[in-house]
Design an enzyme around this catalytic site. Structure first.
Site, PDB file in Angstrom:
ATOM      1  N   ASP A  91      -7.722   3.204  -6.742  1.00  0.00           N
ATOM      2  CA  ASP A  91      -8.967   3.320  -5.987  1.00  0.00           C
ATOM      3  C   ASP A  91      -9.513   4.731  -6.182  1.00  0.00           C
ATOM      4  O   ASP A  91      -9.238   5.637  -5.402  1.00  0.00           O
ATOM      5  CB  ASP A  91      -8.730   3.037  -4.510  1.00  0.00           C
ATOM      6  CG  ASP A  91     -10.017   3.119  -3.690  1.00  0.00           C
ATOM      7  OD1 ASP A  91     -11.067   3.427  -4.292  1.00  0.00           O
ATOM      8  OD2 ASP A  91      -9.958   2.888  -2.470  1.00  0.00           O
ATOM      9  N   SER A 147       0.845  -1.200   0.000  1.00  0.00           N
ATOM     10  CA  SER A 147       0.000   0.000   0.000  1.00  0.00           C
ATOM     11  C   SER A 147       0.876   1.243   0.000  1.00  0.00           C
ATOM     12  O   SER A 147       2.100   1.173   0.185  1.00  0.00           O
ATOM     13  CB  SER A 147      -0.895   0.006   1.243  1.00  0.00           C
ATOM     14  OG  SER A 147      -0.091   0.173   2.412  1.00  0.00           O
ATOM     15  N   ASN A 150      -8.159  -9.673  -0.342  1.00  0.00           N
ATOM     16  CA  ASN A 150      -7.140  -8.981   0.427  1.00  0.00           C
ATOM     17  C   ASN A 150      -7.167  -9.416   1.887  1.00  0.00           C
ATOM     18  O   ASN A 150      -8.230  -9.490   2.503  1.00  0.00           O
ATOM     19  CB  ASN A 150      -7.342  -7.468   0.339  1.00  0.00           C
ATOM     20  CG  ASN A 150      -6.980  -6.910  -1.023  1.00  0.00           C
ATOM     21  OD1 ASN A 150      -6.839  -7.646  -1.994  1.00  0.00           O
ATOM     22  ND2 ASN A 150      -6.825  -5.607  -1.096  1.00  0.00           N
ATOM     23  N   GLU A 208     -11.855   0.122  -8.582  1.00  0.00           N
ATOM     24  CA  GLU A 208     -12.944  -0.028  -7.621  1.00  0.00           C
ATOM     25  C   GLU A 208     -14.070   0.937  -7.969  1.00  0.00           C
ATOM     26  O   GLU A 208     -13.818   2.100  -8.293  1.00  0.00           O
ATOM     27  CB  GLU A 208     -12.454   0.255  -6.198  1.00  0.00           C
ATOM     28  CG  GLU A 208     -13.532   0.070  -5.127  1.00  0.00           C
ATOM     29  CD  GLU A 208     -12.990   0.233  -3.713  1.00  0.00           C
ATOM     30  OE1 GLU A 208     -13.666   0.902  -2.911  1.00  0.00           O
ATOM     31  OE2 GLU A 208     -11.901  -0.297  -3.420  1.00  0.00           O
ATOM     32  N   GLY A 233     -12.527  -8.239   4.221  1.00  0.00           N
ATOM     33  CA  GLY A 233     -13.133  -9.520   4.568  1.00  0.00           C
ATOM     34  C   GLY A 233     -12.943  -9.978   5.996  1.00  0.00           C
ATOM     35  O   GLY A 233     -13.394 -11.071   6.349  1.00  0.00           O
ATOM     36  N   SER A 234     -12.294  -9.174   6.854  1.00  0.00           N
ATOM     37  CA  SER A 234     -12.054  -9.610   8.232  1.00  0.00           C
ATOM     38  C   SER A 234     -13.371  -9.878   8.951  1.00  0.00           C
ATOM     39  O   SER A 234     -14.287  -9.061   8.905  1.00  0.00           O
ATOM     40  CB  SER A 234     -11.270  -8.532   8.992  1.00  0.00           C
ATOM     41  OG  SER A 234     -10.012  -8.313   8.391  1.00  0.00           O
ATOM     42  N   THR A 264      -5.884  -6.753   7.836  1.00  0.00           N
ATOM     43  CA  THR A 264      -6.155  -6.587   9.269  1.00  0.00           C
ATOM     44  C   THR A 264      -5.844  -7.856  10.054  1.00  0.00           C
ATOM     45  O   THR A 264      -5.181  -7.813  11.102  1.00  0.00           O
ATOM     46  CB  THR A 264      -7.628  -6.190   9.487  1.00  0.00           C
ATOM     47  OG1 THR A 264      -7.880  -4.959   8.798  1.00  0.00           O
ATOM     48  CG2 THR A 264      -7.939  -6.011  10.954  1.00  0.00           C
ATOM     49  N   HIS A 277     -13.384  -2.247   5.716  1.00  0.00           N
ATOM     50  CA  HIS A 277     -12.038  -2.483   6.231  1.00  0.00           C
ATOM     51  C   HIS A 277     -12.046  -2.502   7.758  1.00  0.00           C
ATOM     52  O   HIS A 277     -12.845  -1.826   8.395  1.00  0.00           O
ATOM     53  CB  HIS A 277     -11.089  -1.369   5.772  1.00  0.00           C
ATOM     54  CG  HIS A 277     -10.746  -1.424   4.322  1.00  0.00           C
ATOM     55  ND1 HIS A 277     -10.785  -0.316   3.512  1.00  0.00           N
ATOM     56  CD2 HIS A 277     -10.347  -2.443   3.530  1.00  0.00           C
ATOM     57  CE1 HIS A 277     -10.424  -0.649   2.284  1.00  0.00           C
ATOM     58  NE2 HIS A 277     -10.158  -1.939   2.276  1.00  0.00           N
ATOM     59  N   HIS A 309     -12.410  -7.035  -0.934  1.00  0.00           N
ATOM     60  CA  HIS A 309     -11.744  -6.230   0.084  1.00  0.00           C
ATOM     61  C   HIS A 309     -12.552  -6.281   1.371  1.00  0.00           C
ATOM     62  O   HIS A 309     -13.756  -6.522   1.355  1.00  0.00           O
ATOM     63  CB  HIS A 309     -11.653  -4.764  -0.370  1.00  0.00           C
ATOM     64  CG  HIS A 309     -10.665  -4.509  -1.452  1.00  0.00           C
ATOM     65  ND1 HIS A 309      -9.509  -3.781  -1.257  1.00  0.00           N
ATOM     66  CD2 HIS A 309     -10.649  -4.874  -2.753  1.00  0.00           C
ATOM     67  CE1 HIS A 309      -8.837  -3.707  -2.391  1.00  0.00           C
ATOM     68  NE2 HIS A 309      -9.514  -4.368  -3.311  1.00  0.00           N
ATOM     69  N   ASP A 356      -1.819  -1.691  -3.557  1.00  0.00           N
ATOM     70  CA  ASP A 356      -3.164  -1.639  -3.000  1.00  0.00           C
ATOM     71  C   ASP A 356      -3.620  -0.195  -2.798  1.00  0.00           C
ATOM     72  O   ASP A 356      -2.832   0.661  -2.385  1.00  0.00           O
ATOM     73  CB  ASP A 356      -3.151  -2.376  -1.652  1.00  0.00           C
ATOM     74  CG  ASP A 356      -4.520  -2.641  -1.083  1.00  0.00           C
ATOM     75  OD1 ASP A 356      -5.483  -2.726  -1.865  1.00  0.00           O
ATOM     76  OD2 ASP A 356      -4.624  -2.785   0.156  1.00  0.00           O
TER      77      ASP A 356
END
Length: 343
Positions: free
Chosen positions: A131, A53, A271, A161, A251-252, A274, A212, A249, A95
């Site tokens: 992005d 990133s 991705n 995106e 997905g935690s 986290t 996120h 993106h 990213d």
């Protein structure tokens, strides 16, 4: 050469699309995070994606320099050297580059790849993410068109995106966006396909409620069927071969069944940031708390050099990250599916 060539990267994405699996894409910031990711992919016999990133690049360049492009180049060159020791393929990706950072991040990295190619070397990065979701879709697509044309000259894939991933990551805060912006419409997906397909290969981070950050199960309301509906809008008009390569993106905390559901709708990249940050930091915290007297020189004592040597806890952190990435490979069904040596 385990850092994928452009042809190998395209083959990786094709294999995932056809095989119903996706690649974990991990953000790295240091040598231990790179080594943990490579170890995980190798032990899982899974190909994968290593990404940088803008914030990760700035960190890697050092607190005195703070040059996001330079740091990204340093990390990418390290991956090229280290990956040679592993029998899996990895691709290098960047990213979340917002429009205001294109000139100071993406363009220098595209130029670095151009310079490597001119010298007879492989691409520095396989793909980049723009992005521009903060912009109206028409403006987003104008900028995306300019960049995909430039990327295509060097066999670089562009990720775009439309719609907004909520929350905050690496200083990019979208927590205040309107709720309807968290969901990409079928019309948006059709516009992206029709705008970019003639210009070069791309990946699409369509949004379906993803956020996120780290959340307890059930706190984030995903609507994976948005991906299904958007893909249908494209394939109904242009045929089954028009199915897009989608990216997941935020997905935690997502239940496994919802992760697996997205694979059936064309997700080929997810991705992981986290969760791997926590997996890296948790062993360090354990080490410090369990060895407090050895880490610190308390009350005039000398401590324990073997305990406060950074290598003693960074090795544990590397393994913690490795273990979490192996879990991601299993979740995304990429375990055992490396195409290394076949293309």
């Amino acid at each position: 050469m385990p850092v994928a060539t452009p042809a190998q990267y395209r083959a990786m994405l094709d294999a995932a699309q056809q095989g119903g699996y996706a690649y974990p894409a991990i953000n790295v910031t240091s040598l231990p995070t790179i080594n943990g990711a490579l170890k995980a992919f190798a032990e899982s016999k899974s190909d994968g994606i290593i990404q940088v990133s803008t914030g990760g690049g700035e960190f890697a360049s050092g607190t005195a320099v703070k040059d996001m492009a330079l740091g990204a180049i340093v990390l990418a060159e390290a991956v090229h050297l280290l990956a040679e020791r592993y029998n899996i393929l990895v691709a290098l990706h960047t990213d979340h580059c917002q429009p205001k950072k294109v000139d100071t991040f993406l363009k220098p990295l595209i130029a670095a790849t151009a310079a490597r190619r001119a010298a007879g070397k492989g691409n520095l990065f396989n793909s980049h993410m723009l992005d521009a979701s903060e912009l109206p879709l028409a403006e987003n697509m104008r900028l995306s068109k300019d960049l995909i044309i430039e990327c295509a000259k060097h066999e670089i894939i562009l990720e775009v995106e439309a719609g907004v991933v909520g929350g905050e990551e690496d200083g990019h805060d979208t927590s205040g966006v309107a709720a309807d912006k968290l969901y990409t419409t079928p019309e948006d997906m059709l516009t992206v396909y029709e705008t970019l397909t003639p210009l070069g290969r791309f990946m699409f981070a369509a949004t379906f409620g993803n956020v996120h950050g780290s959340y307890k199960p059930g706190a984030v309301k995903l609507k994976p069927t948005i991906l299904k509906d958007g893909q249908a809008a494209v394939t109904d008009k242009y045929g089954a071969k028009a199915e897009m390569d989608l990216v997941f993106h935020g997905g935690s905390g997502t239940p496994l069944e919802e992760i697996r559901e997205t694979l059936g709708y064309g997700v080929v990249k997810m991705n992981i940031d986290t969760d791997t940050q926590y997996a890296f930091t948790r062993p360090i915290a354990d080490h410090i708390l369990k060895n407090y007297a050895g880490v610190l020189k308390i009350d005039g004592e000398i401590g324990d050099k073997k305990i406060y040597d950074p290598r003693s806890y960074l090795k544990k952190a590397e393994q913690g990250l490795c273990d979490r990435m192996k879990e991601a490979c299993n979740d995304l069904l990429s375990t055992g599916k490396t195409i290394f040596g076949t293309v």
